[in-house]
Design a protein around this motif. Structure first.
Motif, PDB file in Angstrom:
ATOM      1  N   GLY A  43     -13.497  49.539 -30.606  1.00 25.75           N
ATOM      2  CA  GLY A  43     -13.566  50.371 -29.410  1.00 25.75           C
ATOM      3  C   GLY A  43     -13.410  49.640 -28.095  1.00 25.75           C
ATOM      4  O   GLY A  43     -13.677  50.220 -27.032  1.00 25.75           O
ATOM      5  N   VAL A  44     -12.938  48.401 -28.123  1.00 20.73           N
ATOM      6  CA  VAL A  44     -12.801  47.644 -26.878  1.00 20.73           C
ATOM      7  C   VAL A  44     -11.817  48.332 -25.932  1.00 20.73           C
ATOM      8  O   VAL A  44     -12.055  48.419 -24.724  1.00 20.73           O
ATOM      9  CB  VAL A  44     -12.358  46.197 -27.176  1.00 20.73           C
ATOM     10  N   ALA A  45     -10.726  48.850 -26.468  1.00 21.95           N
ATOM     11  CA  ALA A  45      -9.699  49.469 -25.614  1.00 21.95           C
ATOM     12  C   ALA A  45     -10.200  50.733 -24.927  1.00 21.95           C
ATOM     13  O   ALA A  45      -9.659  51.143 -23.899  1.00 21.95           O
ATOM     14  CB  ALA A  45      -8.456  49.778 -26.445  1.00 21.95           C
ATOM     15  N   ALA A 138     -22.271  41.891 -26.178  1.00 24.57           N
ATOM     16  CA  ALA A 138     -21.156  42.024 -27.115  1.00 24.57           C
ATOM     17  C   ALA A 138     -21.185  40.823 -28.039  1.00 24.57           C
ATOM     18  O   ALA A 138     -21.476  39.700 -27.609  1.00 24.57           O
ATOM     19  CB  ALA A 138     -19.824  42.102 -26.381  1.00 24.57           C
ATOM     20  N   ALA A 139     -20.905  41.044 -29.315  1.00 26.42           N
ATOM     21  CA  ALA A 139     -20.975  39.967 -30.296  1.00 26.42           C
ATOM     22  C   ALA A 139     -19.736  39.967 -31.176  1.00 26.42           C
ATOM     23  O   ALA A 139     -19.180  41.027 -31.493  1.00 26.42           O
ATOM     24  CB  ALA A 139     -22.228  40.107 -31.163  1.00 26.42           C
ATOM     25  N   VAL A 140     -19.303  38.774 -31.555  1.00 29.01           N
ATOM     26  CA  VAL A 140     -18.291  38.593 -32.591  1.00 29.01           C
ATOM     27  C   VAL A 140     -18.979  37.840 -33.717  1.00 29.01           C
ATOM     28  O   VAL A 140     -19.409  36.689 -33.538  1.00 29.01           O
ATOM     29  CB  VAL A 140     -17.078  37.806 -32.083  1.00 29.01           C
ATOM     30  N   LEU A 190     -11.817  41.913 -24.592  1.00 28.00           N
ATOM     31  CA  LEU A 190     -12.936  42.508 -23.864  1.00 28.00           C
ATOM     32  C   LEU A 190     -12.897  42.142 -22.382  1.00 28.00           C
ATOM     33  O   LEU A 190     -13.063  43.009 -21.511  1.00 28.00           O
ATOM     34  CB  LEU A 190     -14.251  42.043 -24.490  1.00 28.00           C
ATOM     35  N   LEU A 191     -12.667  40.870 -22.071  1.00 26.70           N
ATOM     36  CA  LEU A 191     -12.670  40.431 -20.681  1.00 26.70           C
ATOM     37  C   LEU A 191     -11.439  40.934 -19.932  1.00 26.70           C
ATOM     38  O   LEU A 191     -11.482  41.078 -18.705  1.00 26.70           O
ATOM     39  CB  LEU A 191     -12.771  38.913 -20.616  1.00 26.70           C
ATOM     40  N   GLU A 198      -6.467  38.388 -17.553  1.00 26.16           N
ATOM     41  CA  GLU A 198      -5.370  39.220 -18.049  1.00 26.16           C
ATOM     42  C   GLU A 198      -4.996  38.798 -19.468  1.00 26.16           C
ATOM     43  O   GLU A 198      -4.446  37.723 -19.682  1.00 26.16           O
ATOM     44  CB  GLU A 198      -4.161  39.114 -17.122  1.00 26.16           C
ATOM     45  N   ALA A 199      -5.338  39.663 -20.428  1.00 28.03           N
ATOM     46  CA  ALA A 199      -4.985  39.416 -21.821  1.00 28.03           C
ATOM     47  C   ALA A 199      -4.738  40.752 -22.516  1.00 28.03           C
ATOM     48  O   ALA A 199      -5.429  41.099 -23.473  1.00 28.03           O
ATOM     49  CB  ALA A 199      -6.087  38.631 -22.525  1.00 28.03           C
TER      50      ALA A 199
END
Length: 378
Positions: A43-45, A138-140, A190-191, A198-199
């Motif tokens: 759901g990041v987008a 937020a976690a990975v 996320l960032l 910008e990514a």
């Protein structure tokens, strides 16, 4: 001593690679694509942030987590301060490590938790503390791990760690070249969403493509004379690498290269940024590590005696802006003291693509150095 014949023996390299490090380096591009897909599915987008966070806090353990924090700090620039929360404890074991939020952390800040393990109770406690303070979390982490269960839901966002299908372990080894990209890619997405860097998806796709192309150039089937990673590994044999970097993106790559050389290849290395590196490391070019330190070196019995370490400069560069560069002074200093120098400079592309190429070549080089040195466990 490095067995250079092993570098051009792909089957022998494969037999020596019991940790799957070469495959991990080769599949970095695929790991980026998988991690980007996991971020989208998490759901990041669809996130709708109110604005940029005041500060970014990053917690995790090991080389991969430290590299992620360093890279994000370089990419974020002046957008927001990035602080890595360094663990404390009596041993580097998941159950012994503890993390603490700084006293000023609160509802305006973003906590990023990254781990290839997911069983660290200290990280779960940190996430709970951040939740009580009002920090966004937020976690990975590996799916269904204790940390993922602790953060998921009302406490924050969890992106499952992207693992490779060949990995024989339940967790991604922290020393694996793929571990960095499994942790780094979701945070980039996320960032980008919160406007700190910008990514977008198309940029991540280009990063994956650059990693694939670099893996083709650096793969075990490519001969040493045309393989930049094998060439660098051969040049670093019996040397103390002085890793000098130029450019914001190259700096964290150099520090990671030094860390990976220690962890993967068991080799010491020093990293510093130009132009400060010239004064910080200059004395090493005239001391006992200098190439001409032993005048009798030519007559030594190289079979019976152990080869002494000699300094070698490794220059990692981004393309300089404004035409200003300390690289000529670095070359003059090294060559003026008969110190050999190796140089890596990425092809044209975005900052993230340049970082990806430098990371890939240096990761491959560290792996080749480990596999072709009999005294190093592999």
């Amino acid at each position: 001593m490095l067995d250079e014949s092993l570098l051009d023996a792909p089957e022998a390299l494969a037999r020596a690679d019991r940790r799957g490090l070469l495959r991990g380096a080769a599949e970095a591009g695929a790991r980026v694509r998988t991690a980007a897909r996991h971020a989208a599915e998490a759901g990041v987008a669809e996130l709708k942030p109110d604005g940029r966070p005041r500060a970014i806090l990053i917690a995790g353990s090991g080389t991969a987590a430290g590299g992620v924090a360093d890279l994000i700090g370089a990419l974020a620039g002046a957008g927001a301060p990035v602080t890595r929360l360094v663990p404390t404890g009596v041993a580097p074991a998941p159950g012994a490590l503890r993390w603490a939020l700084p006293g000023w952390a609160g509802s305006l800040d973003l906590l990023l938790v990254v781990t290839t393990d997911g069983s660290e109770p200290g990280l779960a406690l940190l996430a709970e503390q951040a939740y009580r303070r009002g920090c966004t979390v937020a976690a990975v982490a590996p799916g269904r791990s204790p940390l993922a269960e602790a953060v998921d839901g009302s406490h924050g966002l969890v992106v499952p760690l992207a693992s490779a299908p060949y990995e024989p372990y339940e967790e991604t080894p922290a020393a694996s070249p793929g571990a960095l990209w499994a942790l780094f890619t979701p945070l980039l997405a996320l960032l980008d969403r919160v406007g700190l860097l910008e990514a977008p998806p198309e940029t991540l796709a280009k990063v994956a493509d650059r990693l694939d192309r670099t893996a083709e150039r650096c793969g075990p089937a490519i001969a040493t004379y045309s393989n930049p990673a094998k060439m660098l590994a051969a040049e670093l044999a019996d040397s103390l690498p002085l890793i000098w970097t130029e450019g914001g993106g190259a700096a964290p790559v150099g520090r990671r290269f030094a860390a990976v050389l220690a962890e993967v290849a068991g080799r010491p290395a020093l990293a510093a940024e130009l132009p400060e590196a010239l004064s910080a490391h200059g004395v090493l070019l005239v001391g006992g590590l200098a190439a001409g330190a032993d005048p009798e070196d030519f007559f030594r019995d190289r079979v019976e005696e152990q080869q002494a370490l000699r300094a070698r400069v490794v220059l990692l560069r981004d393309r300089p802006t404004g035409g200003l560069s300390a690289a000529p002074a670095a070359r003059d200093l090294a060559l003026g003291h008969d110190t050999p120098i190796s140089e890596l400079e990425p092809e044209e592309g975005s900052e993230l693509e340049s970082i990806a190429e430098l990371l890939a070549v240096t990761d491959f080089a560290a792996v080749y150095l480990a596999l072709a040195t009999p005294a190093t466990p592999s």
